[in-house]
Design an enzyme around this catalytic site. Structure first.
Site, mmCIF file in Angstrom:
data_model
loop_
_atom_site.group_PDB
_atom_site.id
_atom_site.type_symbol
_atom_site.label_atom_id
_atom_site.label_comp_id
_atom_site.label_asym_id
_atom_site.label_seq_id
_atom_site.Cartn_x
_atom_site.Cartn_y
_atom_site.Cartn_z
ATOM 1 N N GLU A 68 21.851 76.549 51.693
ATOM 2 C CA GLU A 68 22.556 75.761 52.692
ATOM 3 C C GLU A 68 24.069 75.991 52.619
ATOM 4 O OE1 GLU A 68 20.388 74.680 50.549
ATOM 5 O OE2 GLU A 68 18.792 73.546 51.528
ATOM 6 N N PRO A 270 15.152 84.691 38.664
ATOM 7 C CA PRO A 270 14.580 83.356 38.910
ATOM 8 C C PRO A 270 15.495 82.521 39.781
ATOM 9 C CG PRO A 270 15.490 83.473 36.699
ATOM 10 C CD PRO A 270 15.576 84.862 37.264
ATOM 11 N N ARG A 271 14.899 81.631 40.548
ATOM 12 C CA ARG A 271 15.678 80.739 41.406
ATOM 13 C C ARG A 271 16.601 79.855 40.584
ATOM 14 N NH1 ARG A 271 18.581 78.277 43.877
ATOM 15 N NH2 ARG A 271 18.413 77.244 45.900
ATOM 16 N N GLU A 313 25.149 86.571 42.004
ATOM 17 C CA GLU A 313 25.089 88.030 41.944
ATOM 18 C C GLU A 313 23.865 88.602 42.642
ATOM 19 O OE1 GLU A 313 27.589 89.801 38.414
ATOM 20 O OE2 GLU A 313 25.752 88.883 37.628
ATOM 21 N N ASN A 337 14.702 82.230 51.403
ATOM 22 C CA ASN A 337 15.313 82.985 52.485
ATOM 23 C C ASN A 337 15.033 84.490 52.368
ATOM 24 O OD1 ASN A 337 16.967 83.924 54.530
ATOM 25 N ND2 ASN A 337 18.866 83.571 53.431
ATOM 26 N N PRO A 338 14.320 85.090 53.349
ATOM 27 C CA PRO A 338 14.053 86.537 53.299
ATOM 28 C C PRO A 338 15.145 87.365 53.960
ATOM 29 C CG PRO A 338 12.897 85.615 55.172
ATOM 30 C CD PRO A 338 13.646 84.456 54.512
ATOM 31 N N GLU A 340 18.457 87.651 53.279
ATOM 32 C CA GLU A 340 19.404 88.332 52.397
ATOM 33 C C GLU A 340 18.889 89.711 51.980
ATOM 34 O OE1 GLU A 340 20.474 85.747 49.193
ATOM 35 O OE2 GLU A 340 22.063 84.776 50.353
#
Length: 447
Positions: A68, A270-271, A313, A337-338, A340
């Site tokens: 966001e 990882p997220r 990064e 989000n795909p 990026e």
């Protein structure tokens, strides 16, 4: 539930929150111990700040997390270009880092106050925002109500409602109506989102498209990219990004299955980087050699997994590969989000549990830029196919690029919808220096 009962329920929520407020110290302390709060800034969660409010008009932007925050950065830059001050709140340490990296000292960053009356009131009394712009699906009842009491315009941008959220609100239509009537405008991502907000009582509602398409690609350090590329050499690579619990094990299994054929390097991002220790332990227990970005480890020919456990990064990691699996889609659900990876020329693979990014995936798949996988076995087959077929990777990358071109325009549409709220503040900001100069002239007897 009648409208009267709905209002009574919201009043009850207000007083319940006020009673809960004194008990939240231990909760925030536990979060700080886990690295989810900055210890030195916990008071901001109570609405307190040592920073003075700037003179002149001020817009409050709120973005929950990294995605966001990235989406509203172009809007923030447009508001700042007009000379209007901005205070940006986020809810996570990672999003705070992103704001610091992308915006520097051009905005005031604060952690979002807890959605309890004492904290929200203190925050609003201090900052006195002229306009509140909230990103995506951040529906915090007390914040919305307190802004409504103060008659502060509040606009939801890039608005979306997941299947689960819409079903939950639909069971309480009077409550939703009593809450959403406080929103001055909802600018939705899609026609479906717009229909849902309208059904719940929001007025007016317009459609902009997805702001995430109009953001720039995540940045990267050119020198670091060259250094890591040299370490990797000619080895094929694939990345698993924004993974959630349960997906890291799948990534490890995919790597082991493909290693005899491809001798590939797996890039695992990882997220939540705070899970890196546990992920490394799991990978090592499975016989894999791991290097970590946070330690500055060198990638060697024997390295199995490059663990990307740093914040901000993603651009670097995605530039090291042409194949990206996007997580929270096989486990957890909702997707990530795909766009990026598509921006950086990657072929996109994902599980099918992507309701939060349904429109983006639908368009990517239609244009051949993404493919769904059912499970770990199917993911292994998909990665194998793409690593073995350069032309297939190129075709998917071109499909992603076409999708991005087709979807762009959300930023302009959002700014256009915000004009009635921003233009008066722009005029006020432009007059402010002149008023200060006149005051100085009057004080110096130069009239």
């Amino acid at each position: 539930m009648s409208r009267g009962w709905a209002r009574a329920a919201l009043v009850g929520y207000r007083w319940f929150g006020a009673g809960l407020y004194p008990l939240l110290g231990p909760y925030l302390a536990i979060r700080a111990a886990k690295g989810k709060e900055e210890r030195t800034r916990r008071k901001e969660r109570y609405g307190r700040s040592d920073i003075e409010r700037p003179v002149g008009p001020l817009v409050w932007f709120h973005a929950a997390s990294v995605g966001e925050t990235s989406a509203v950065i172009p809007l923030i830059k447009e508001v700042r270009r007009r000379g209007i001050s901005v205070v940006l709140t986020t809810g996570t340490v990672t999003s705070a880092g992103l704001a610091r990296e992308r915006l520097g000292d051009t905005v005031i960053h604060q952690y979002v106050p807890l959605d309890l009356k004492p904290a929200v009131s203190r925050f609003l009394d201090h900052w006195l925002p002229d306009l509140a712009i909230i990103a995506e699906s951040e529906i915090w009842p007390m914040t919305i109500l307190e802004l409504g009491v103060r008659r502060t315009p509040q606009v939801l941008v890039n608005g979306r409602l997941s299947d689960r959220s819409f079903a939950r609100w639909s069971k309480r239509p009077s409550l939703a109506d009593a809450l959403f009537e406080n929103l001055s405008h909802v600018i939705a991502q899609s026609d479906l989102d717009a229909e849902r907000f309208l059904a719940l009582g929001a007025r007016p509602v317009s459609v902009s498209g997805n702001l995430k398409v109009d953001t720039t690609a995540p940045p990267w350090d050119v020198d670091e990219l060259a250094r890591l590329t040299a370490q990797i050499g000619n080895r094929p690579t694939w990345a698993a990004i924004s993974t959630f619990e349960g997906e890291d094990e799948i990534v490890a299994a995919v790597h082991r299955a493909l290693k005899p054929r491809h001798k590939q390097l797996t890039i695992l991002v990882p997220r939540h980087p705070d899970r890196a220790d546990a992920i490394e332990a799991m990978l090592v227990a499975r016989g894999l050699t791991v290097v970590r970005r946070s330690r500055g480890d060198t990638i060697e020919a024997s390295t199995d997994v490059f663990l990307g456990d740093t914040i901000g990064e993603m651009g670097l990691y995605l530039n090291l590969t042409e194949v990206a699996f996007v997580g929270k889609s096989l486990k957890g659900g909702g997707g990530q989000n795909p766009l990026e990876p598509a921006m950086l020329g990657c072929s996109v693979l994902s599980g099918s549990n992507v309701e939060n990014f349904r429109e983006s995936y639908a368009k990517l798949i239609k244009n051949g830029g993404a493919r769904f996988v059912r499970d770990g076995e199917m993911l292994a087959k998909g990665v194998h196919f793409l690593l073995s077929n350069p032309q297939a990777r190129q075709t998917m990358a071109e499909g992603g690029e076409k999708t991005l071109r087709d979807m762009r325009g959300a930023l302009k549409a959002t700014i256009r919808a915000l004009e009635p709220y921003i233009n008066p503040l722009t005029v006020k900001a432009r007059l402010l220096p002149r008023e200060n100069e006149n005051a100085e002239n009057r004080a110096g007897g130069q009239w």
